[in-house]
Design a protein around this motif. Structure first.
Motif, PDB file in Angstrom:
ATOM      1  N   SER A 119      -8.077   4.576   3.727  1.00  0.00           N
ATOM      2  CA  SER A 119      -6.867   3.809   4.054  1.00  0.00           C
ATOM      3  C   SER A 119      -5.638   4.474   3.454  1.00  0.00           C
ATOM      4  CB  SER A 119      -6.991   2.371   3.528  1.00  0.00           C
ATOM      5  OG  SER A 119      -7.139   2.372   2.114  1.00  0.00           O
ATOM      6  N   VAL A 128       2.568  -1.021  -1.703  1.00  0.00           N
ATOM      7  CA  VAL A 128       2.482  -2.465  -1.934  1.00  0.00           C
ATOM      8  C   VAL A 128       1.498  -2.754  -3.061  1.00  0.00           C
ATOM      9  CG1 VAL A 128       3.210  -3.237   0.343  1.00  0.00           C
ATOM     10  CG2 VAL A 128       0.822  -2.653  -0.034  1.00  0.00           C
ATOM     11  N   PRO A 130      -0.637  -5.676  -5.257  1.00  0.00           N
ATOM     12  CA  PRO A 130      -1.199  -6.996  -4.996  1.00  0.00           C
ATOM     13  C   PRO A 130      -0.831  -8.047  -6.036  1.00  0.00           C
ATOM     14  CG  PRO A 130      -2.859  -5.569  -5.922  1.00  0.00           C
ATOM     15  CD  PRO A 130      -1.641  -4.731  -5.737  1.00  0.00           C
ATOM     16  N   GLU A 131      -0.501  -7.629  -7.221  1.00  0.00           N
ATOM     17  CA  GLU A 131      -0.341  -8.624  -8.272  1.00  0.00           C
ATOM     18  C   GLU A 131       1.115  -8.657  -8.728  1.00  0.00           C
ATOM     19  OE1 GLU A 131      -3.527  -7.685 -11.027  1.00  0.00           O
ATOM     20  OE2 GLU A 131      -4.930  -7.638  -9.356  1.00  0.00           O
ATOM     21  N   SER A 194      -4.166   3.389  -2.499  1.00  0.00           N
ATOM     22  CA  SER A 194      -4.050   4.336  -1.383  1.00  0.00           C
ATOM     23  C   SER A 194      -3.000   5.408  -1.652  1.00  0.00           C
ATOM     24  CB  SER A 194      -3.675   3.580  -0.108  1.00  0.00           C
ATOM     25  OG  SER A 194      -4.616   2.568   0.159  1.00  0.00           O
ATOM     26  N   TYR A 336       3.113  -7.203  -2.452  1.00  0.00           N
ATOM     27  CA  TYR A 336       2.187  -7.387  -1.330  1.00  0.00           C
ATOM     28  C   TYR A 336       2.270  -8.823  -0.829  1.00  0.00           C
ATOM     29  CZ  TYR A 336      -2.282  -7.721   1.133  1.00  0.00           C
ATOM     30  OH  TYR A 336      -3.269  -7.926   2.066  1.00  0.00           O
ATOM     31  N   GLU A 338       0.366 -11.278   1.969  1.00  0.00           N
ATOM     32  CA  GLU A 338      -0.763 -11.364   2.908  1.00  0.00           C
ATOM     33  C   GLU A 338      -0.312 -11.743   4.306  1.00  0.00           C
ATOM     34  OE1 GLU A 338      -4.833 -12.907   1.675  1.00  0.00           O
ATOM     35  OE2 GLU A 338      -3.595 -13.388  -0.051  1.00  0.00           O
TER      36      GLU A 338
ATOM     37  N   MET B 152      -6.362  -6.006   0.949  1.00  0.00           N
ATOM     38  CA  MET B 152      -6.142  -5.845  -0.482  1.00  0.00           C
ATOM     39  C   MET B 152      -6.111  -7.220  -1.148  1.00  0.00           C
ATOM     40  SD  MET B 152      -2.802  -4.245  -2.431  1.00  0.00           S
ATOM     41  CE  MET B 152      -2.691  -2.821  -1.362  1.00  0.00           C
ATOM     42  N   GLY B 153      -6.802  -7.340  -2.259  1.00  0.00           N
ATOM     43  CA  GLY B 153      -6.795  -8.598  -2.984  1.00  0.00           C
ATOM     44  C   GLY B 153      -7.651  -9.692  -2.365  1.00  0.00           C
ATOM     45  N   ARG B 251      -9.456  -4.729  -4.913  1.00  0.00           N
ATOM     46  CA  ARG B 251      -8.411  -5.321  -5.767  1.00  0.00           C
ATOM     47  C   ARG B 251      -7.040  -4.683  -5.554  1.00  0.00           C
ATOM     48  NH1 ARG B 251      -7.791  -5.054 -12.349  1.00  0.00           N
ATOM     49  NH2 ARG B 251      -5.733  -6.042 -12.421  1.00  0.00           N
ATOM     50  N   THR B 252      -6.984  -3.363  -5.479  1.00  0.00           N
ATOM     51  CA  THR B 252      -5.676  -2.706  -5.405  1.00  0.00           C
ATOM     52  C   THR B 252      -5.459  -1.903  -4.121  1.00  0.00           C
ATOM     53  OG1 THR B 252      -6.519  -0.774  -6.607  1.00  0.00           O
ATOM     54  CG2 THR B 252      -5.491  -2.517  -7.920  1.00  0.00           C
ATOM     55  N   ARG B 253      -6.395  -2.013  -3.189  1.00  0.00           N
ATOM     56  CA  ARG B 253      -6.201  -1.344  -1.892  1.00  0.00           C
ATOM     57  C   ARG B 253      -7.088  -1.996  -0.836  1.00  0.00           C
ATOM     58  NH1 ARG B 253     -10.625   3.104  -2.191  1.00  0.00           N
ATOM     59  NH2 ARG B 253     -10.814   3.549  -4.396  1.00  0.00           N
ATOM     60  N   PRO B 254      -6.689  -1.921   0.421  1.00  0.00           N
ATOM     61  CA  PRO B 254      -7.536  -2.479   1.473  1.00  0.00           C
ATOM     62  C   PRO B 254      -8.748  -1.582   1.691  1.00  0.00           C
ATOM     63  CG  PRO B 254      -5.674  -1.316   2.431  1.00  0.00           C
ATOM     64  CD  PRO B 254      -5.462  -1.300   0.939  1.00  0.00           C
ATOM     65  N   SER B 256     -11.227  -0.083   4.704  1.00  0.00           N
ATOM     66  CA  SER B 256     -11.281   0.085   6.157  1.00  0.00           C
ATOM     67  C   SER B 256     -12.672  -0.231   6.691  1.00  0.00           C
ATOM     68  CB  SER B 256     -10.956   1.526   6.530  1.00  0.00           C
ATOM     69  OG  SER B 256      -9.597   1.675   6.791  1.00  0.00           O
TER      70      SER B 256
END
Lengths: 338, 338
Positions: A119, A128, A130-131, A194, A336, A338, B152-153, B251-254, B256
């Motif tokens: 990714s 981005v 997440p936290e 990523s 980030y 959602e 992510m997350g 946690r910190t990236r999506p 795929s």
């Protein structure tokens, strides 16, 4: 030859050939729909892409305006992303910043970690998080190569001959998560979100004398919130060149075409000591962790904070005439949603 | 539904639907040429593959004999292979064998490493070694899942709902290279050559009650040179279930679609201590490193050597009626010839 992948809503985007001045592109879907498809059959496909590049240069190919913002990373997802730390100077400084010892063997045995490759971010996509901003968000400006198939146990000469494309990378790192993950021994995972690659990937011949078969002898230009931050020369202080890194990766397993090998953060010493900031006439830095180390040595504590929401990093490389070779990675940190 | 990838000379092979008893298959190239293509568009493709599976079960689809030896790993190459060590018992034993301490946090924070995913071995392919037999060649019998896109997350519930397929793995490891790589902190690289996966990948519903949404409650059958070596239950002593592992990875990236998440070596305790060999009535082991640890505790030194040229490991899992669910991984160690 210069190649790019245009965003088109698909997972792998659409391969195009880009003019040397990266202002125009032409479609090559009839030759290879994606860069991975081209790499899967490089020996025959590259000949046809070269022909297209020649017609584009001659002005006889149907051309469109190339906008870097429309490009994805050349490989939006890859089967392998193996990133080294070939500028051992950088490793030594980052370790010092953590009060961690660096073994002497790091000067003779390459450091390399397996990165996530499913990714990648587009070169202008936001980073981005997440936290919150507390994870120690950092850029790492690097050079990377894409290789063809490499046999298990390949020699450095074989490795050199397998280098197909060169590009730039922003290997985004979360410094606050690094010590915990390194202590676990299994390597980086959550601390490496990523990565993003430059809009354009180029064949080695595009670099002329700046490519010696193993290193890129040009400054990596890193700017941070619009100010010059780094201009370290990627050909200087690179302890292990790309053929050595590729052979290291292939010691116990083959590498598949499309494997990306990264240099690690480009970093130059100045004399025997760490380099000075660009504003002071030095080569500066390709990541924030390094300047924080310098500040710690000089002032007893780091001053430059890691990246926060709204901060922007730009990474590119110019030829001797000041023209951008790969286009620019330019990314802003954003929360980030959602 | 059961899926396999037949070797056909291409890099990604050819997707087929396999009968529940894994004796027959039918072609589905008109629906999705490869498993990755199916995963890229799973919501719509899986419905059509399900319909084919129903006609195959009813005997109305054109069927061919399925031979496990003709199968490649379900994904011959993948965009991500993230392998955990969820059976913390295994980690503790392997560390003890190296006289290395295991932090208490390993019981609460999953261990996961990024594996190479560009060159998986077919389930019956030899384990070829580039140098000699001295690298401490070991098998690691594991369970793995293939997931759809994961944001992510993502929560553990989201992660659970993203599990598409389940399979078995032989995560080949080179024990002699592990301590040096762990000491460098960047994780496994040369110590983890190409992994092999089971001939068949199955949707979770194929496991019936043996799948609880997070773990596979069946013994992993490992035989070594024809003798029973392990039958540890994959549903027992798995400290972190798959949804937890997937959420950790995201946690910190999506992630795929097509990302493979591994359980780590399946390992059961016996009471409070390590398990006994199968020959002594125990659950045995899913890797050689573990029995060597037991031998060290019992006799002061390891007795069972790591794998040598000619040694063969077989890994499979059977349902309550004794039928193989995924087909068998069966690999012999061979010297590498260029």
């Amino acid at each position: 030859m210069k190649l790019a992948t245009l965003k088109d809503g698909t997972r792998d985007g659409r391969l195009v050939v880009v003019s040397r001045d990266i202002t125009r592109y032409t479609e090559v879907a009839h030759i290879a729909p994606t860069l991975q498809a081209a790499l899967d059959d490089w020996a025959s496909v590259s000949v046809r892409l070269d022909e297209v590049a020649a017609t584009l240069a001659a002005g006889t190919a149907p051309a469109h305006r190339f906008h870097e913002r429309e490009a994805h990373s050349p490989l939006p997802r890859a089967y392998q992303w193996a990133d080294a730390s070939a500028y051992v100077n950088h490793v030594e400084l980052v370790r010092k910043a953590r009060n961690a010892e660096m073994p002497d063997s790091f000067w003779t045995d390459p450091l390399m970690y397996q990165g996530g490759s499913d990714s990648f971010l587009a070169p202008r996509a936001p980073i981005v998080m997440p936290e919150d901003e507390s994870l120690g968000i950092d850029m790492e400006g690097e050079v990377a190569v894409i290789v063809d198939d490499v046999a298990m146990g390949a020699s450095e000469d074989d490795a050199r001959n397998a280098i197909r494309l060169i590009m730039l990378v922003n290997d985004v790192s979360l410094r606050a998560l690094v010590p915990g993950e390194l202590a676990k021994g299994f390597g980086f995972f959550q601390s490496k979100p990523s990565s993003a690659f430059s809009p354009v990937a180029v064949t080695p011949d595009e670099l002329g004398d700046a490519w010696d078969g193993g290193k890129v002898h040009l400054p990596l230009l890193v700017s941070y919130n619009g100010a010059a931050f780094g201009r370290a020369n990627a050909g200087v202080d690179m302890t292990f060149d790309f053929p050595r890194l590729i052979a290291h990766a292939a010691r116990t397993r083959p590498l598949s075409a499309g494997t990306i090998i990264g240099s690690g953060t480009v970093s130059n010493k100045e004399g025997d000591g760490p380099g000075r900031p660009v504003a002071d006439g030095g080569a500066g830095y390709s990541c924030i962790a390094e300047i924080r180390m310098i500040e710690t040595i000089r002032d007893g504590a780091p001053k430059t904070p890691f990246m926060r929401f709204g901060d922007t990093v730009r990474i590119e490389m110019k030829d001797d005439n000041g023209r951008s070779i790969f286009g620019a990675i330019e990314q802003t940190v954003e929360p980030y949603r959602e």
